[in-house]
Design a protein around this motif. Sequence first.
Motif, short mmCIF file in Angstrom:
data_model
loop_
_atom_site.label_atom_id
_atom_site.label_comp_id
_atom_site.label_asym_id
_atom_site.label_seq_id
_atom_site.Cartn_x
_atom_site.Cartn_y
_atom_site.Cartn_z
N ASN A 64 33.33 77.76 47.75
CA ASN A 64 34.65 77.12 47.66
C ASN A 64 35.33 77.11 49.01
OD1 ASN A 64 34.30 76.81 44.94
ND2 ASN A 64 35.37 78.70 44.40
N HIS A 90 33.81 72.20 46.39
CA HIS A 90 33.08 73.09 45.49
C HIS A 90 31.61 72.63 45.48
CE1 HIS A 90 36.89 74.60 43.74
NE2 HIS A 90 37.30 73.35 43.93
N ASP A 91 30.73 73.49 45.95
CA ASP A 91 29.29 73.21 45.95
C ASP A 91 28.59 74.39 45.29
OD1 ASP A 91 29.28 70.76 47.74
OD2 ASP A 91 30.24 72.22 49.05
N GLY A 92 27.66 74.10 44.40
CA GLY A 92 27.00 75.22 43.75
C GLY A 92 25.91 74.82 42.79
N GLU A 141 28.68 79.54 43.67
CA GLU A 141 29.50 78.43 44.16
C GLU A 141 30.10 78.78 45.50
OE1 GLU A 141 32.00 75.94 41.38
OE2 GLU A 141 33.59 77.00 42.44
N SER A 181 24.36 76.13 38.71
CA SER A 181 24.72 76.89 37.52
C SER A 181 23.69 76.70 36.44
CB SER A 181 26.11 76.46 37.01
OG SER A 181 26.06 75.13 36.54
N SER A 204 28.05 68.96 43.80
CA SER A 204 28.84 68.94 45.03
C SER A 204 30.09 68.11 44.75
CB SER A 204 28.03 68.33 46.18
OG SER A 204 28.82 68.25 47.35
#
Length: 930
Positions: free
Chosen positions: A699, A674-676, A697, A678, A654
């Motif tokens: 955005n 930007h939160d995600g 993600e 991977s 985050s």
Amino acid sequence: MRFSFVSSLFFFFIQCCALVFYAYPENSTSQMVSGQEVVGNSISERMTSPLERPLAEPLRKPSGDAKPWSFVKVKIKGSLLQKERFLRFYLFEPGDVFDEEKHKHSLKNIVEALVSEGYLAAAVKDAVNYDQKTKTVSVTLTLNPGTRYTIGAIKVELAGGSPQGTRLVSEELQKMVERDVARKFAEKEMLDVEAQRMRTYLLKAGYARPNIMLTSVRDAVQSKLDVTFTIELPPKKLYLFEGNQFYTTEFLLSELLALEAQGISLEPSLIVEDLEALYKKKGFFSSKIRWDEKPGTVKFYISEGPRTRFCKAPENKQPCVKLSITTRAQEGVPMLENNEVPLVDSIKKITDGIAALEYYDEDALSQVLMQASSELVTLGYWDVVIDKVVEHDHTMLIDIILGTQRLVQQIAVEGYPDLSKEEPFRHFVGLKEPRPLSREEMQVQKKWLLSYFRQRGFLQVTVEPQFVGPQSVETHLAEPFLKEAAAGPLLLWRIDLHAGPVRFGPTTIAGLQKIRPAVVLREMAYGEGDIWSREKIDETIKRLKALCMFESISISPFGNANEQVQPMIIRLVEDDPYEIRTRLGVQFVSKSFTHLSWTTYKIGGSFVWKNPTGMADRLWADVDFTRYSRNIGLQYEVPWIGNWPVRTMMRAYSDRFDQPFISKRNHRLYKEAHDGVSVTFHHTHPWYYGCVKVGFELNKLSDISRDAVRAIQFEPTLVNVRTPYFYLEPSITFERLDDKNDPSRGFLTNLACRAMFPFGIKDAWFIRAVLEQSFFYPLWRNVIGGLHARLGHIFNAHFSSILPTERFYLGGACSLRGYETNMVPPLNDLRCDGTCFWVPIGGKSMANVNAEIRFPLYKRLSGVVFTDLGILTQDRFADIAANRWFGASGFGLRFATPIAPIRFDIGWKWRKREQKDKAYAWFLTLGHAF
């Protein structure tokens, strides 16, 4: 910047986890033995006898079977800076059988080292952890050095000699000692050096062999050491010189000091012999020295006489030495006519070098003859001998015995005809007539051949040279092409590989506690039965270091060095499983604007849990804050996927970023979120490095004014919209550099793509591709040329729908160094507080070329001259050729450090956009531009 409650709670949770992990022992089956302590004594006690104080409590080894306990690890704790340097005094290596007496002796060694540095009340406490399950021992040493003592009161006491004669000496010694050691740390080495200085002073004062003793008293309250130097003086004997003009009295006394330091008796008759030999070495052949000894005094009367010259003219009436040089071969060795000219030149250089001396001087003459001998060796006369004799008629005979000359027209390696084309032998290919072979060339060739065969597993190889004349080639060579080509003398390298290549035997792993042996075995670059290779051992160490699991790693043979099968042992020291890292610093932030260099604090930390499952995996959490950003991440990494050496990292993150605006400190141009999650796959190969990242993600760009939206040409309908993206990022890097930090030869190629597919936005997917290429080549000696090029393009998406952080920018320390960071056009004007500022828009296509010439200046300082080119376009990639390129040229300085060079660059624009635009930009940073 506002921080959410969730972020604070997450950070608090990490801290709590760290406290829980540190509160419990690492292994419930282990037994800890502690309370043992070794304490130091004063310097006076240390100088008289080794430490004999008993341990506070004896070691208690757990009862059990008779299987020996294996030592795996030692860790040093304590407040002492650079405490790791005391590890060398601990006498165990991983895998050794643990011995209690040896352990006690190691503790004493550490205490002695602390005491010698001035920590007179030093103590070392140990905690020995016996692991019942693995029968291993780990040791934790806690250093308690205490206060470092300084020198307090200093006293010099003289015994012997008359009070009137020693009073002045005592006062001078007292002043000298106080000046040198007062208020300094009580280091034993410093006190020993001071005692030697006192000995030198006393010899000059006439006391040849003084006995110096040191006693000390500790003042524990003030942490001072009071020292007393007690000096027993022998009968005084003063050395005086009269008539000396060439040598000073100080120099002659220093010669006596050298004799005294060697333990040679300073008898006057022996001193006269040494002084006369000293004068004759400088050409005073008629010098005479007599001596007279009285109680307490020895006086030398020196008659130097005239100094002998080298004769330059017949009418010279001063004493001179005539020079006669003869050149001859050894018995049975004929002189070669085709080398008469080089010999004449060498003899002329000897004559000219001696004539330049003017006066006879043995040291200078030896230097001339040594240079002549080196030159003759390069002509192939390896066994040359130069004898020098001075006859009674002042004629100096220099007899040059040349010996055999090594002439070679071709070089061959017996059994390996292709090797004659390699680098060390290449200079002898295609010669039409023989040429001399120097001894240095021979050594280089032998070293290369030994390395060549050892790299292929032949550790007991023998390499011997043999000189073969043209008439003997037929009987010595089996290779037909050499028989036909060898028309002159040949150097034949004979290779004896003995019993064949050495192979790797079984491997023993020592030092593992929590990590499974299979983890280490799968990282090995060699296998049992493979041909020995140093490169494979180095590659294994490199792979093990990449796991980030070990404090130290060593791999070595474990058996007889002459065996054809070499068993190996890998000694490992595991790192602590839990680690907390903190970060605090200052960061320069100027992501999009010029005119000001914005700075911000940077504070953060990481919690790392190493090897939670025993498979060299890692779990860690990162939290970082600056004035403009907040980054939170939780990551889990495994080094392999099943049987595949693919490093895999799963990450949840985050991130928040506020783009600063220069009009006011608290103003922001916009905010990005930007939160995600991977997953990243890495694979490392000696030739390339591959990486694939897959993720999801969310955005969002927010808190931006309408004027700013128009200025950066961003789509207004996407502002304040939380857009979900699926993304895929493959990349591959090819590298062949001789040095990653400071390359001088090689290339680097990188191809990276980022494909982003939004949900809910039609035809808004795009692919961001970048190709990067660097070349390095030595232009002349240490002058290195470097060329770097980058090409980038964003496919499919319309420019206005691309987030600002995904666009291309140019300008800064690593692209165009005449422009400030990201300030290469296109730019737009934006008004704020009544002032108009430039805002970078970015580009959809980018091209950038950097050219540098790097050259050394002085020691670790080097210089650079550079030219940079670049262009940004917002539509098609083909527009790069049609638009105007921007350029800058300048110079820089580099100061080498162990981490990376400190870099200063200043560049000037080729042309300014407007009159108010600055003509230059400068940068101070770490690392090369490319």
